[in-house]
Design a protein around this motif. Structure first.
Motif, PDB file in Angstrom:
ATOM      1  N   ARG A  82       0.827  -1.216   0.000  1.00  6.48           N
ATOM      2  CA  ARG A  82       0.000   0.000   0.000  1.00  6.48           C
ATOM      3  C   ARG A  82       0.856   1.259   0.000  1.00  6.48           C
ATOM      4  O   ARG A  82       0.447   2.328  -0.443  1.00  6.48           O
ATOM      5  CB  ARG A  82      -0.948  -0.011   1.199  1.00  6.48           C
ATOM      6  N   THR A 387      -4.853  13.868  -0.079  1.00  5.21           N
ATOM      7  CA  THR A 387      -5.594  12.854   0.679  1.00  5.21           C
ATOM      8  C   THR A 387      -5.201  12.995   2.145  1.00  5.21           C
ATOM      9  O   THR A 387      -4.119  13.480   2.462  1.00  5.21           O
ATOM     10  CB  THR A 387      -5.270  11.445   0.155  1.00  5.21           C
ATOM     11  N   LYS A 390      -5.480   8.272   7.132  1.00  6.88           N
ATOM     12  CA  LYS A 390      -6.463   7.783   8.115  1.00  6.88           C
ATOM     13  C   LYS A 390      -6.015   6.430   8.655  1.00  6.88           C
ATOM     14  O   LYS A 390      -5.706   5.517   7.886  1.00  6.88           O
ATOM     15  CB  LYS A 390      -7.838   7.623   7.452  1.00  6.88           C
ATOM     16  N   ASP A 392      -7.727   4.080  10.025  1.00  9.79           N
ATOM     17  CA  ASP A 392      -8.581   2.926   9.711  1.00  9.79           C
ATOM     18  C   ASP A 392      -8.430   2.463   8.265  1.00  9.79           C
ATOM     19  O   ASP A 392      -9.005   1.458   7.871  1.00  9.79           O
ATOM     20  CB  ASP A 392     -10.050   3.196  10.068  1.00  9.79           C
ATOM     21  N   GLU A 393      -7.646   3.177   7.488  1.00  7.57           N
ATOM     22  CA  GLU A 393      -7.361   2.719   6.125  1.00  7.57           C
ATOM     23  C   GLU A 393      -6.036   1.966   6.038  1.00  7.57           C
ATOM     24  O   GLU A 393      -5.696   1.420   4.996  1.00  7.57           O
ATOM     25  CB  GLU A 393      -7.351   3.910   5.153  1.00  7.57           C
ATOM     26  N   LYS A 425      -5.624   1.136  -5.656  1.00  3.34           N
ATOM     27  CA  LYS A 425      -6.633   2.037  -5.138  1.00  3.34           C
ATOM     28  C   LYS A 425      -7.809   1.952  -6.109  1.00  3.34           C
ATOM     29  O   LYS A 425      -7.610   1.990  -7.316  1.00  3.34           O
ATOM     30  CB  LYS A 425      -6.075   3.458  -5.067  1.00  3.34           C
TER      31      LYS A 425
END
Ligand SMILES: [Zn+2]
Length: 430
Positions: A82, A387, A390, A392-393, A425
Motif C-alpha cells: 500500500r 488525501t 487515516k 482505519d485505512e 486504489k
C-alpha cells in the motif's frame, strides 16, 4: 495477467520520462512510447501519474512469528504494498530469532508463502540477539539470509562486533547496525533536552549513538568490512560518517522518514506515537540529517516500520514500547514536505533514488530499477490529489503513527510485484 501502463511519468535511470510499460509473464516486456495494447492486456491509464520501480525498504519489523497481535507477514507486506514498496527487509527480532540455517530457512519459506511483496530476511548477528556467540554467517547466507542485524539492540562487545564484521563480509552479507550503547541509556524515552525537561521524562543523550558509532567506524576500518548504520539520528553521527567516507572506510547509512520530518520540539505531549528508538532529535540534528542525505553522506531512506498494538501505545511516553509504523506513510509524507512543499529540499528524482536504487545498492539487492527483462516490480503514485492519512485505512495492524490526520500528496494508486497487481486504489483501473 498482462498489463500495459500507458503514458505515465516514468522514473527511469535517474530521469522522469513519459512512456508506456508493458508487463508480460511477471517481467517488464517493453518500455516505449505509443505501445499498442495487445488483446490480452489490461490497460492502466497512467497519464499524469508517477510510475517508479517498486520502492525498496531494507528495514521493517513484521513481528511474525511471536507477536502477531502487532503485525503478521501478511498484514506487514500488505502495508508495504500500500506504500508502494515491492521489496522489504524483515528484521530478525521475532520469536524465535532466525539465528541458524534451519530458522532462517523457515522464515524464508513463511515470507514466500504469506508475503504480498518480496520479503528479504535478516539473520541476527549473535545467537538470539544476545551477548555471546555469533551466528554461522556462511550457513545463514546459504539458508537465504540477505544481511545480518541485531536491530532493536546494539552489539555491546567490541570484540564481538569486530568478528561479526569480518565474518559477515567474508560470507558476502551486509551487517546493518542498530547503534546504541546500553550503558548510556539511563532509562531515557525521548531525546534529552528541553522537551524531555518540559514533559518531565528521562532523556536519551546523543552519545548513546555516537559513542558506539565511533567504535564501529574504527572496527570497519580495522577489518575493511562494509558497515551499514541503521536509522542515523544525530548531527554528530552525520559528521562522523562523512569523515569516515572521506577516509575511504566502507560505511553506508540510512535515515528514516520520521527523523527527516520531525524533531523533538514537535512532540505534542505525552503521546507515544512520537516515541521511537533512536528518538526524534533536535531541530539542528534534523537539519543535519537532511543535509547529510543531500550531500551523499547518508545513502538511503528506510522506514523502520515498527507496529505495536493500540493498548501498548496507550501507555504514554514512559510506559509504551519504542517504534512507529512507516510503510504506508513514507513516500507521501516525504514527497509532500520535501519535494512539493513551499520550500523544497529534494528533487523528486533524488527522493526516488533514495527509496529505490540507493537502498538496493547498500544491500546488494537486485531491485530498484525498471529495465526490460527485469521483474515487473512497479509502483504508481498520484502526485496531484490531496488525501488525508487515516488510521482505519492502514493495511498494517499497527495504527501507531504520528502522521495520522495529515493531508498529503503522493498516495499509491497501484503496486505490482513480479507483474502481479498486489495493491490497487479502487479507481485506478480504466
Ligand atoms: Zn533499530
Amino acid at each position: 495477467m498482462a498489463y500495459l501502463l500507458k503514458n505515465g511519468q516514468v522514473y527511469l535511470e535517474h530521469q522522469l520520462v513519459t512512456c508506456d510499460i508493458r508487463i508480460q509473464n511477471g517481467k517488464i516486456a517493453a518500455l516505449g512510447t505509443d505501445l499498442t495494447p495487445l488483446a490480452d492486456e489490461t490497460v492502466f491509464d497512467c497519464t499524469a501519474k508517477l510510475v517508479t520501480p517498486g520502492l525498496v525498504d531494507p528495514h521493517v519489523h513484521l513481528r511474525d512469528p511471536g507477536q502477531t497481535d502487532k503485525e503478521t507477514i501478511a498484514t506487514g507486506s500488505a502495508a508495504a504494498a500500500r506504500g508502494g514498496f515491492t521489496t522489504i527487509g524483515a528484521m530478525p527480532n521475532v520469536i524465535p530469532v532466525p539465528d541458524d540455517a534451519t530458522k532462517v530457512a523457515d522464515m524464508v519459506q513463511r515470507n514466500t508463502e504469506n508475503g504480498l511483496v518480496h520479503i528479504l530476511q535478516f539473520s541476527s548477528i549473535t545467537k538470539n540477539r544476545e551477548a555471546g556467540d555469533l551466528v554461522d554467517f556462511q550457513a545463514v547466507k546459504q539458508a537465504g539470509a540477505f544481511a545480518v542485524s541485531n536491530d532493536g539492540s546494539g552489539v555491546q562487545d567490541a570484540a564481538t562486533m569486530l568478528k561479526a564484521l569480518a565474518g559477515a563480509a567474508e560470507a558476502g552479507l551486509t551487517l546493518a547496525a542498530h547503534v546504541e550503547e546500553d550503558s548510556l541509556k539511563f532509562g531515557g524515552v525521548i531525546n534529552a533536552g528541553p522537551k524531555a525537561e518540559e514533559l518531565g521524562v528521562p532523556g536519551i543523550i546523543n552519545a548513546v549513538e555516537t559513542s558506539q558509532l565511533a567504535r564501529d567506524i574504527a572496527l570497519s576500518e580495522a577489518t575493511g568490512a562494509h558497515y551499514h548504520m541503521c536509522h542515523v539520528s544525530t548531527a554528530a553521527s552525520v559528521r562522523m560518517i562523512r569523515q569516515a567516507k572521506a577516509a575511504g572506510i566502507p560505511v553506508t547509512a540510512e535515515v528514516t522518514p520520521h527523523h527527516l520530518l520531525l524533531s523533538d520540539e514537535m512532540i505534542p505531549g505525552n503521546d507515544a506515537n512520537y516515541k521511537m528508538n533512536p528518538p526524534l532529535r533536535s531541530e539542528a540534528d534534523r537539519q543535519a540529517l537532511i543535509e547529510g542525505l543531500c550531500d551523499g553522506t547518508i545513502d538511503c531512506i528506510a522506514t523502520d516500520h515498527a507496529p505495536h498494538t493500540a493498548l501498548e501505545k496507550a501507555k504514554g511516553l514512559c510506559g509504551s514500547p519504542f517504534g512507529i509504523t512507516g510503510s504506508e506513510t513514507a513516500f507521501d509524507t516525504l514527497y509532500t514536505t520535501f519535494v512539493q512543499g513551499a520550500q523544497p529540499r529534494f528533487t523528486l528524482t533524488q527522493l526516488l533514488n533514495w527509496m529505490t536504487a540507493a537502498p538496493a545498492r547498500c544491500f546488494n539487492i537486485d531491485a530498484g530499477t525498471l529495465l526490460p527483462g527485469a521483474a515487473a516490480d512497479i509502483a504508481v503514485f498520484d502526485l496531484k490529489t490531496p488525501t488525508t492519512i487515516k488510521a482505519d485505512e492502514f493495511a498494517s495492524k499497527g495504527h501507531n503513527s504520528p502522521f495520522v490526520g495529515q493531508t498529503v500528496y503522493g498516495q499509491t494508486i497501484a503496486t505490482f510485484v513480479s507483474g502481479k497487481l498486489v495493491y490497487r486504489k479502487d479507481d485506478a483501473q480504466k
